[in-house]
Design an enzyme around this catalytic site. Structure first.
Site: not given
Ligand SMILES: Nc1ncnc2c1ncn2[C@@H]1O[C@H](COP(=O)(O)OP(=O)(O)OP(=O)(O)O)[C@@H](O)[C@H]1O
Ligand SMILES: [Cu+]
Ligand SMILES: [Mg+2]
Length: 732
Positions: A627, A24, A27, A623, A426
Site C-alpha cells: 500500500d 530557507c 535551499c 498493512d 485496505d
Molecule cells: N504473495 C502473494 N502470493 C500470491 N498471490 C498474491 C501475493 N501477493 C498478492 N497476490 C495476489 O494479488 C492480490 C492482491 O494482492 P494484495 O492482497 O497484496 O493486495 P491488497 O490491495 O493489499 O489487497 P487487500 O486489500 O486484500 O490487502 C491478492 O488477492 C492475490 O491474488
Molecule cells: Cu536558503
Molecule cells: Mg493488503
C-alpha cells in the site's frame, strides 16, 4: 514532488541524508533540483524542518557518495543517516540537555539571592545585599548564561529578521545596563534581579522544550537500548556468537529465553511467546511458531527458537521506527508555523511599543521614569510562551502515541488527522486478521495436490504476505519439505514468480491479463470467489497447475471501529487488490458501501487522488505490504500492523499493533493534542495582551514581568503535560 515509493522488496535503494547548511525553502528546492537531475534518481524529497533528504534510486547505478558530492558541490553538507547516527545524536542531545540543566541550576543559584533581595526591598525598603554583590551575581548570568540569546539575536539580525532571542537579549541588556548606570549615579534601587530573572526563566522554558523533545524519543531509545548486540548464529550445526552488525539475510540464529531477537526474521523451528510490548504497546506476549515473522528487539519469553534472518541493519522495523521518530523531532505542524508567524511580527510590534512607552514617559515624567516601563514592556512581551505552545503539546502527544504503539512521523500529521473526512481501508491484514488459511486446493488433471502446494510454498517461502504465509503454513502442516526456489520476485498486488526445479512458476492473481484460462478453470475460480474466498492461480511455464482458495477472518474489533467511524460521519471506502466477491463479502459484513475491488497498488493511489480532487481530506489505512503508493498519496497514511516489511517510510503514522481500535485512539489523540495547542496559544496571547498595557502604564516593574513571563511559559508546558492525564481515557 510526491515521492511514489515502490516496494522495498524489489531491492530499490531508498535512503535518507542529513542535510546541513539549509536556511530557507529556497535551499531545499535547489537541493531537490540538483539531485533530481542526476540520472538513476527516482525521487528526492527534502524536508527543511527535519533537515533530511529522502532519496529513492531507480537502480543501483548511482551510489550515495555521488549524491553527497553533488549536494556538497552546491554548498550544503550531506551524510547518510544510519541507526547508529540516530543513537549518537540522541546521546549528544541527552548530554547537551544535561549540561544545559547544570547551567540552569547555576543560573538559578545566582538569581535567587537577587530575587530574595528584591522581596526584602519591597518589605523593608532597604537592600540587604551590597550593590557590588548584586552586580557580581547578575553579570555571569547576563553574559555567560545569556550568551545563547545574544548568539540567536545576532543570527536573526544579520538575516534581517527578529525573533524571541532579540527580545530577550534586548530587554535583559537594557535592564542590566540601566542598573549599571543607576549604580554609577549612587542609586540603590537597581534592576539586576530582573535582567537575571529574564535570562534564567527563558532558559527554563527552552530546557522544558528540550525535555519534552527527549521524552518523545524516550520510547524509541528504550527500544534502541533493548536491541541485541550479539547473535547466536548456527553455521554447519555449530553455534557461533557474532555481533548483530555482521548478520546477513538468510543467516540462521537461535534466540534463547529472555533474549531479544537480534534482527527481523522468520521462525523455522520451535515455537514460543514473544514480548512485543515495546513495539506495539501490546502487553500480552504473542505466540510465534514456524513461518511466523519475528521482529528484531522483541523478547523471547518462552523456549529457544530457530530464526532465519530476513532483514538487517537499516531495513529492520526497529531502524525504520527510529528514523520515524527522528523525523518527528524536526517536523513543524502548520499551526506551529502560525505561532512562529505571530511571534515573527510580534517582536517588531513590541519593540515599537517599548519605544513608544519610553517616549511617552520621557515626555510626561522625565528620562528616569521612562526606562522602567519600557523595559517592563520588553520583558513581559517575550513570546516564549507562544514559541512553546505548539511544540510542547505535539511532543507530549507524540510521546503518548509512542507509548501506545502509535508512532507519529511529525506534528503536522496529528493536526491533519483532525481534518480527515474520508478513510480508505485496505482489506487483508487491515480489516481482516491477515491470518489466511488455505481452504481449497484444486489441482488440474495430472497434478497432485501435494505437488501444487509444494510448488506454491517454494515460491512463497520467506514472503511476509498473508497469502504467502498461509500457503507456507499449509505445506508445513502437511509435513512437506519446502524446496528452494530461486530468482523469486514479488509483483506488488499481483503475485510472486520464481523458478522451481528449472520451471518458471507464478503464484498470484488469476485475472492477470497475460493468461486466459479454459472455461472450467474460470468456473472453478468463480465458484470459490462467490464464497468470498481469495483465489490464487499457480502456473508453471505459463500453463495452469491448479487453484488455491484462501479464507480470511474479519478482525473482531473491525466491526466496532467501522461503526464508530461512520458515527463521526467519516466516509469509509474499501479499496482492495482482491477479487470483487472477497471484497463484497467483507464490505457487506462491515456495512461499508463504497468498495473498489481488484485495485492494483497504483490504482489505489489513483483512487485516493480522485477523492482528494473531489475535495476530501483522505486517510489511508493499510498493512503497508503493497500500500506504499496509496499511503504516500493520502493526506495521512497510516500503516497498521507489525508486518516487518510494512513500508514505514511511506506512512505518516505507524500503528504497531494490528488492532483497528488504535485508529480511533490516533484520531482521538490528535483531537486532544490540537485542542491543547489552541488552549496554549490562547493563554500565551491573552497573557501578552493583558500584560503589555499594564507594563506600559507603569503598573508592573521588570521583575514582576520576568516572573509573569516565566509563569506563562511554565503554564503552557504544564498544560501540555496534562495531556498525559487527559489521554488516559483514550478508547481502550
Ligand atoms: N504473495 C502473494 N502470493 C500470491 N498471490 C498474491 C501475493 N501477493 C498478492 N497476490 C495476489 O494479488 C492480490 C492482491 O494482492 P494484495 O492482497 O497484496 O493486495 P491488497 O490491495 O493489499 O489487497 P487487500 O486489500 O486484500 O490487502 C491478492 O488477492 C492475490 O491474488
Ligand atoms: Cu536558503
Ligand atoms: Mg493488503
Amino acid at each position: 514532488m510526491e515521492a511514489t515509493r515502490t516496494k522495498p522488496e524489489q531491492q530499490v535503494q531508498e535512503f535518507e541524508l542529513d542535510i546541513s547548511g539549509m536556511s530557507c525553502a529556497a535551499c531545499a528546492l535547489r537541493i531537490e533540483k540538483t539531485v533530481g537531475k542526476l540520472e538513476g534518481v527516482e525521487t528526492v524529497h527534502v524536508n527543511l524542518a527535519s533537515e533530511k533528504a529522502h532519496i529513492i534510486l531507480r537502480d543501483d547505478t548511482l551510489r550515495e557518495d555521488a549524491i553527497i558530492a553533488a549536494i556538497s558541490k552546491i554548498g550544503y553538507g550531506a551524510k547518510v543517516v544510519t541507526k547508529e547516527d540516530i543513537r549518537q545524536t540522541r546521546k549528544e542531545k541527552e548530554r547537551a540537555y544535561q549540561s544545559d540543566l547544570r547551567e540552569f541550576w547555576l543560573s538559578t543559584l545566582f538569581t535567587l539571592p537577587l530575587l530574595i533581595q528584591m522581596f526584602v526591598m519591597i518589605k523593608t525598603n532597604n537592600s540587604p545585599l551590597p550593590t557590588w554583590v548584586s552586580f557580581a551575581l547578575a553579570t555571569p548570568v547576563q553574559f555567560y548564561v545569556g550568551r545563547r540569546f545574544y548568539k540567536g539575536a545576532y543570527y536573526a539580525l544579520i538575516n534581517r529578521s527578529t525573533n524571541m532571542d532579540v527580545l530577550v537579549a534586548l530587554s535583559s541588556t537594557v535592564a542590566y545596563g540601566y542598573s549599571v548606570i543607576l549604580w554609577a549615579q549612587g542609586h540603590t534601587e537597581l534592576y539586576f534581579d530582573s535582567s537575571a530573572t529574564v535570562i534564567t526563566v527563558i532558559f527554563l522554558g527552552k530546557l522544558l522544550e528540550k525535555r519534552a523533545k527527549l521524552a518523545s524519543s524516550d520510547a524509541v531509545s528504550a527500544l534502541a537500548n533493548l536491541e541485541a548486540t550479539t547473535a547466536h548464529t548456527i553455521i554447519f550445526g555449530q553455534e557461533k556468537d557474532i555481533p548483530v552488525a555482521n548478520l546477513s539475510i538468510g543467516d540462521l540464529v537461535r534466540v534463547y529465553r529472555n533474549e531479544p531477537a537480534p534482527s527481523d526474521g522468520m521462525v523455522v523451528a520451535g515455537s514460543t511467546m514473544m514480548d512485543e510490548q515495546l513495539l506495539t504497546g501490546e502487553s500480552l506476549p504473542v505466540l510465534k511458531g514456524p513461518g511466523d515473522v519475528i521482529v528484531g528487539a522483541t523478547i523471547n519469553k518462552g523456549n529457544p527458537i530457530l530464526v532465519r534472518i530476513t532483514r538487517t541493519g537499516e531495513e529492520t522495523l526497529l531502524a525504520q521506527i527510529m528514523h520515524m521518530v527522528d523525523a518527528a523531532q524536526g517536523s513543524k505542524a502548520p499551526i506551529q508555523r502560525l505561532a512562529d508567524a505571530i511571534s515573527g511580527i510580534f517582536v517588531p510590534i513590541v519593540l515599537f511599543l517599548s519605544v513608544a512607552t519610553f517616549t511617552f514617559w520621557a515626555i510626561t515624567r522625565g528620562l528616569d521614569a521612562a526606562f522602567l516601563p519600557a523595559v517592563s514592556v520588553l520583558v513581559i512581551a517575550c513570546p516564549c510562551a507562544l514559541g512553546l505552545a505548539t511544540p510542547t503539546a505535539i511532543m507530549v502527544g507524540a510521546e503518548i502515541g509512542a507509548k501506545r504503539g502509535i508512532l507519529v512521523k511529525g506534528g503536522e500529521f496529528l493536526e491533519r488527522l483532525t481534518q480527515i473526512d474520508t478513510i480508505v481501508f485496505d482489506k487483508t491484514g487491515t480489516l481482516t486478521a491477515g491470518e489466511m488459511v488455505v481452504s481449497d486446493v484444486w489441482p488440474l488433471r495430472g497434478i497432485t495436490s501435494s505437488t501444487l502446494i509444494k510448488t506454491a510454498a517454494a515460491i512463497e517461502a520467506q514472503r511476509e504476505h498473508p497469502i504467502a504465509q498461509a500457503i507456507y503454513q499449509r505445506a508445513l502442516e502437511q509435513g512437506f519439505t519446502i524446496e528452494q526456489a530461486n530468482h523469486t520476485e514479488v509483483i506488488a498486488g499481483v503475485g510472486v514468480r520464481g523458478v522451481v526445479r528449472g520451471k518458471k512458476i507464478f503464484v498470484g492473481q488469476p485475472d492477470i491479463q497475460a493468461i486466459r484460462f479454459s472455461p472450467h478453470i474460470e468456473k472453478q475460480i468463480d465458484f470459490y470467489e462467490a464464497q468470498g474466498k481469495t483465489t490464487v492461480i499457480v502456473t508453471s511455464e505459463g500453463l495452469p497447475m491448479g487453484i488455491l482458495a484462501l479464507t480470511d477472518t474479519i478482525k473482531p474489533d473491525a466491526f466496532s471501529t467501522i461503526q464508530r467511524l461512520s458515527d463521526i460521519s467519516c466516509r469509509i471506502v474499501l479499496v482492495t487488490g482482491d477479487n470483487h466477491h472477497a471484497a463484497a463479502s467483507v464490505a457487506q459484513k462491515l456495512q461499508i458501501d463504497e468498495v473498489y475491488p481488484s485495485s492494483s497498488p497504483s490504482k489505489k493511489a489513483q483512487i485516493i487522488h480522485e477523492l482528494q480532487t473531489s475535495g476530501h481530506i483522505v486517510a489511508m489505512i493499510g498493512d503497508g505490504i503493497n500500500d506504499a503508493p496509496a499511503l504516500a498519496a493520502a493526506d495521512v497514511g497510516i500503516a497498521l500492523g507489525t508486518a516487518t516489511d510494512v513500508a514505514l517510510e511511506a506512512a505518516d503514522i505507524a500503528i504497531m499493533s494490528s488492532e483497528t481500535t488504535r485508529v480511533i485512539q490516533a484520531l482521538e489523540l490528535s483531537e486532544l493534542t490540537m485542542r491543547k495547542i489552541r488552549q496554549n496559544l490562547f493563554w500565551a496571547l491573552m497573557y501578552n495582551l493583558v500584560g503589555i498595557p499594564l507594563a506600559a502604564l507603569g503598573f508592573l516593574n521588570p521583575m514582576v514581568c520576568g516572573a509573569a513571563m516565566a509563569l506563562s511559559s511554565v503554564t503552557v508546558v504544564v498544560n501540555s503535560l496534562r495531556l498525559r492525564q487527559e489521554s488516559a481515557k483514550l478508547a481502550g
